[in-house]
Each structure stands twice: as structure tokens, then as C-alpha cells.
Write a protein that holds these residues in place. Sequence first.
Motif, PDB file in Angstrom:
ATOM      1  N   THR A 165     -25.046  -8.092  -8.357  1.00 60.37           N
ATOM      2  CA  THR A 165     -24.609  -9.425  -8.758  1.00 60.37           C
ATOM      3  C   THR A 165     -25.724 -10.087  -9.562  1.00 60.37           C
ATOM      4  O   THR A 165     -26.795  -9.521  -9.763  1.00 60.37           O
ATOM      5  N   PHE A 166     -25.477 -11.306 -10.011  1.00 58.94           N
ATOM      6  CA  PHE A 166     -26.473 -12.029 -10.786  1.00 58.94           C
ATOM      7  C   PHE A 166     -27.726 -12.313  -9.954  1.00 58.94           C
ATOM      8  O   PHE A 166     -27.652 -12.518  -8.736  1.00 58.94           O
ATOM      9  N   LEU A 167     -28.868 -12.313 -10.624  1.00 63.56           N
ATOM     10  CA  LEU A 167     -30.127 -12.702 -10.006  1.00 63.56           C
ATOM     11  C   LEU A 167     -30.447 -14.141 -10.401  1.00 63.56           C
ATOM     12  O   LEU A 167     -30.331 -14.518 -11.570  1.00 63.56           O
ATOM     13  N   VAL A 168     -30.836 -14.922  -9.423  1.00 60.80           N
ATOM     14  CA  VAL A 168     -31.249 -16.304  -9.657  1.00 60.80           C
ATOM     15  C   VAL A 168     -32.762 -16.341  -9.473  1.00 60.80           C
ATOM     16  O   VAL A 168     -33.271 -16.261  -8.348  1.00 60.80           O
ATOM     17  N   ARG A 169     -33.482 -16.445 -10.567  1.00 63.89           N
ATOM     18  CA  ARG A 169     -34.950 -16.412 -10.534  1.00 63.89           C
ATOM     19  C   ARG A 169     -35.475 -17.845 -10.553  1.00 63.89           C
ATOM     20  O   ARG A 169     -35.052 -18.674 -11.373  1.00 63.89           O
ATOM     21  N   VAL A 170     -36.399 -18.130  -9.661  1.00 59.35           N
ATOM     22  CA  VAL A 170     -36.989 -19.464  -9.553  1.00 59.35           C
ATOM     23  C   VAL A 170     -38.401 -19.416 -10.116  1.00 59.35           C
ATOM     24  O   VAL A 170     -39.255 -18.674  -9.618  1.00 59.35           O
ATOM     25  N   LEU A 171     -38.647 -20.203 -11.157  1.00 64.75           N
ATOM     26  CA  LEU A 171     -39.961 -20.292 -11.781  1.00 64.75           C
ATOM     27  C   LEU A 171     -40.588 -21.617 -11.353  1.00 64.75           C
ATOM     28  O   LEU A 171     -39.965 -22.668 -11.479  1.00 64.75           O
ATOM     29  N   ARG A 172     -41.819 -21.562 -10.866  1.00 63.55           N
ATOM     30  CA  ARG A 172     -42.428 -22.757 -10.275  1.00 63.55           C
ATOM     31  C   ARG A 172     -43.881 -22.913 -10.693  1.00 63.55           C
ATOM     32  O   ARG A 172     -44.618 -21.930 -10.823  1.00 63.55           O
ATOM     33  N   SER A 173     -44.283 -24.165 -10.889  1.00 66.29           N
ATOM     34  CA  SER A 173     -45.678 -24.516 -11.150  1.00 66.29           C
ATOM     35  C   SER A 173     -46.062 -25.614 -10.173  1.00 66.29           C
ATOM     36  O   SER A 173     -45.394 -26.651 -10.096  1.00 66.29           O
ATOM     37  N   ASP A 174     -47.144 -25.395  -9.405  1.00 61.11           N
ATOM     38  CA  ASP A 174     -47.512 -26.352  -8.366  1.00 61.11           C
ATOM     39  C   ASP A 174     -48.279 -27.557  -8.884  1.00 61.11           C
ATOM     40  O   ASP A 174     -48.174 -28.655  -8.335  1.00 61.11           O
ATOM     41  N   THR A 175     -49.105 -27.372  -9.924  1.00 59.13           N
ATOM     42  CA  THR A 175     -49.885 -28.470 -10.490  1.00 59.13           C
ATOM     43  C   THR A 175     -49.912 -28.320 -12.002  1.00 59.13           C
ATOM     44  O   THR A 175     -49.509 -27.293 -12.556  1.00 59.13           O
ATOM     45  N   ALA A 176     -50.442 -29.350 -12.663  1.00 55.58           N
ATOM     46  CA  ALA A 176     -50.519 -29.324 -14.123  1.00 55.58           C
ATOM     47  C   ALA A 176     -51.412 -28.192 -14.623  1.00 55.58           C
ATOM     48  O   ALA A 176     -51.303 -27.773 -15.779  1.00 55.58           O
ATOM     49  N   ARG A 177     -52.280 -27.676 -13.777  1.00 52.53           N
ATOM     50  CA  ARG A 177     -53.192 -26.609 -14.178  1.00 52.53           C
ATOM     51  C   ARG A 177     -52.667 -25.217 -13.867  1.00 52.53           C
ATOM     52  O   ARG A 177     -53.259 -24.222 -14.273  1.00 52.53           O
ATOM     53  N   ASP A 178     -51.580 -25.135 -13.111  1.00 50.28           N
ATOM     54  CA  ASP A 178     -51.035 -23.837 -12.728  1.00 50.28           C
ATOM     55  C   ASP A 178     -49.934 -23.407 -13.687  1.00 50.28           C
ATOM     56  O   ASP A 178     -49.032 -24.196 -13.992  1.00 50.28           O
ATOM     57  N   PRO A 179     -49.962 -22.163 -14.171  1.00 45.33           N
ATOM     58  CA  PRO A 179     -48.867 -21.687 -15.019  1.00 45.33           C
ATOM     59  C   PRO A 179     -47.600 -21.511 -14.183  1.00 45.33           C
ATOM     60  O   PRO A 179     -47.660 -21.341 -12.969  1.00 45.33           O
ATOM     61  N   TYR A 180     -46.468 -21.564 -14.849  1.00 48.26           N
ATOM     62  CA  TYR A 180     -45.226 -21.251 -14.147  1.00 48.26           C
ATOM     63  C   TYR A 180     -45.250 -19.785 -13.751  1.00 48.26           C
ATOM     64  O   TYR A 180     -45.572 -18.907 -14.556  1.00 48.26           O
ATOM     65  N   GLY A 181     -44.926 -19.529 -12.488  1.00 51.20           N
ATOM     66  CA  GLY A 181     -44.876 -18.160 -11.992  1.00 51.20           C
ATOM     67  C   GLY A 181     -43.518 -17.863 -11.383  1.00 51.20           C
ATOM     68  O   GLY A 181     -42.772 -18.781 -11.006  1.00 51.20           O
ATOM     69  N   LEU A 182     -43.185 -16.581 -11.280  1.00 51.32           N
ATOM     70  CA  LEU A 182     -41.940 -16.171 -10.633  1.00 51.32           C
ATOM     71  C   LEU A 182     -42.126 -16.353  -9.131  1.00 51.32           C
ATOM     72  O   LEU A 182     -42.806 -15.567  -8.479  1.00 51.32           O
ATOM     73  N   TRP A 183     -41.524 -17.380  -8.586  1.00 52.26           N
ATOM     74  CA  TRP A 183     -41.704 -17.773  -7.187  1.00 52.26           C
ATOM     75  C   TRP A 183     -40.706 -17.072  -6.267  1.00 52.26           C
ATOM     76  O   TRP A 183     -40.994 -16.803  -5.109  1.00 52.26           O
ATOM     77  N   ALA A 184     -39.525 -16.775  -6.797  1.00 51.58           N
ATOM     78  CA  ALA A 184     -38.502 -16.075  -6.012  1.00 51.58           C
ATOM     79  C   ALA A 184     -37.513 -15.423  -6.965  1.00 51.58           C
ATOM     80  O   ALA A 184     -37.282 -15.912  -8.071  1.00 51.58           O
ATOM     81  N   GLU A 185     -36.943 -14.309  -6.521  1.00 48.34           N
ATOM     82  CA  GLU A 185     -35.897 -13.629  -7.280  1.00 48.34           C
ATOM     83  C   GLU A 185     -34.759 -13.345  -6.311  1.00 48.34           C
ATOM     84  O   GLU A 185     -34.708 -12.311  -5.651  1.00 48.34           O
ATOM     85  N   THR A 186     -33.865 -14.293  -6.199  1.00 54.52           N
ATOM     86  CA  THR A 186     -32.772 -14.205  -5.236  1.00 54.52           C
ATOM     87  C   THR A 186     -31.543 -13.553  -5.871  1.00 54.52           C
ATOM     88  O   THR A 186     -31.366 -13.575  -7.092  1.00 54.52           O
ATOM     89  N   MET A 187     -30.713 -12.981  -5.031  1.00 57.36           N
ATOM     90  CA  MET A 187     -29.480 -12.347  -5.497  1.00 57.36           C
ATOM     91  C   MET A 187     -28.285 -13.178  -5.066  1.00 57.36           C
ATOM     92  O   MET A 187     -28.199 -13.600  -3.903  1.00 57.36           O
TER      93      MET A 187
END
Length: 329
Positions: A129-151
Motif C-alpha cells: 500500500t502507499f507509504l506515508v513518510r513523515v519529514l521533521r525538523s526539531d529546530t531552525a538548525r536541524d535539517p529535515y530528516g525522515l522521522w517515520a515511514e508508515t504504511m
Amino acid sequence: MIGRRAALGFLLTPLALAACGESEVLVAAPPADTQAYPVVEAGQARAILDAVDRAVAAGVSSKDTVDTADPRLSGAYLDIRLAEAKVAAERKKKVAVPATVTRQALIVPRGTGWPRFFISVGLSPSASTFLVRVLRSDTARDPYGLWAETMMLPGASLPQTAQDASVLSGDASGLLLAPKEAITGFAGYLNDEGKGKGAEDFRRSEYSDQLLQRLVADQKALKEVATVTSKHVAVDEAPMAMRTDDGGALVIGRLQQTYTVTVKPNSGKVKVKDADLAALAGGKDELQFSKSFTRNAVEVVVLHVPAQDSKERIRVVAAEKGDVRAEVK
């Protein structure tokens, strides 16, 4: 918009402009810009996802930690990948290279504070099925990272998000349950096997059914020699939430499951036949224990929480789960 906000930062105090022979002119600071903007623009999202895909393809090793891994991998996704790398090293195997995930849709909320997040929906040859990927940045200095890859669950669909979808706080009102209450409530729903207080707020799902059926099956199979318990706890962090156009919210939160098998006195030993679990606990292909075995898993759930005046119940849209630790006594 980022450039605009940066420029305003230099005008927080009045500026005195003077020229020779002219009177002083005071320019007052403009009011603070409190308007919420999309957390990323389309071009930024593409660049972020390109960088994330490169980090995913490079992967992690058994020597990596949360601090040394690529910052484009984070949260639950990184925890699960690190555990997989440990298992591969114990079993002297190569870590499988993740399949490429296509990009079918972006869901970008509007917000002003941190942490910030957005969602990418795609398809992968390794997922049904489709993957729902969550991209998250915790602070202004942190790059967006792949925080979760849910199905996405079979038959589930993402609710339509409002055109000006705003980021919601953990205690946002107007919903059947506030975002933080929805995540802790779902943990309670699992702990009470879908029957306890507040269970009426949640709709049954394939995800919860599988967890509860596995617990019952293990309890039945081991009832003569051991007790089996499971506990889900909401991790102490604010869930990510955004408004949907039906007045509800899309809520993303992290849980931790502790699954324990305790051998009854004078009942002998129990085998762990799952080779990956045995390796995670530092053992070989098969492991025996005479006291207890505990496995810890990280879970991420994407919930649709309806509006307070709706007749709908909270439903699981997508989920991710993976073992991250195991211990034998």
C-alpha cells in the motif's frame, strides 16, 4: 518567505537616519510577522526528499548511533534501521538496501514554531500500500530528516487536508480528543485490548487487531510455562498534528511497546525461534531463557481524529512498527 522573515529580523529596533544639515528621522520597527506560512515550499520539499533518499540509500552500519548517523535519518525511522543493522552484523549478513519510494503527493501544513513537519506520500515495490513518510525538523538548525515511514492500512485513506491546513498544538480543542490525548488514548486502547475506558472513541483496525491477536496467541501457546504481557506507552513528546477540512485533524505520534515473556517457577526454558530477535538480544539463530525475555518496539501511528461534533470515531490511517531492543534474563 524565509528571506522576508530574515530581513524583518534586522528591523526589531528603531533606526535613526540622518543626513548632513537635515533633521533626524525615526523609522519605527514594523509589527512582528505572526502569519503562518507553509513550513516548506515545493522546491524545498523536493530538495529535502532528494537528500533523504540519498541518506536512505547509504543506510547505517552497526557502528552508527543516533549521534553519528546521517542527520537526514531521525526518530523512529533511524531507531529501527539501527536495530536492523545490529541484527545484520550479529548474523553476518548485509543490510538490505531499501527500495526507492516514489512521490505521489505532498501534504504541507502552515506553522510558525518548531518542531516542523510535512508529509510525502508514495509507493514502493516492497510495500503493498502507499507509504506515508513523515519529514521533521526539531529546530531552525536541524535539517529535515525522515522521522517515520508508515504504511497505510489496507482500505484506509488519508483525509483531505484544508487548503490552509495549520499545525495544531497537543491540546488543540474542537476535536473528539486533543492530539496528545488521542495518542495516549490509543496506547490505552491497545493495553486494554480494545475494551477499556475510552475504547468507544476508537475504531477497530487491522493494525490493532494484529497486535491483540498476536498477544492472545502467544499467551495461549505459552500458558503452561510462562506469562506474556504487553504494554504500549506514548513517548513523552508532543504529537504532530494538522487540521483536516472536515474539522478534524491528522495526528502523528510515537509509542513504545514492551513485550515480556516471564517463565513460571520450575517450568523449564522457553526458546526464541525468531533469528532476528535472538540476534537483537545478542544471541545466535536460536535463544533459550529460563527467567524472562523482553522485546521493545517503536511504533508510529497516523490517526484521523474527527471533529468534536462528528459521529465518527478515531481511526488508524497508517502505522509503522519495529523491534529496537531485546533482552534475555
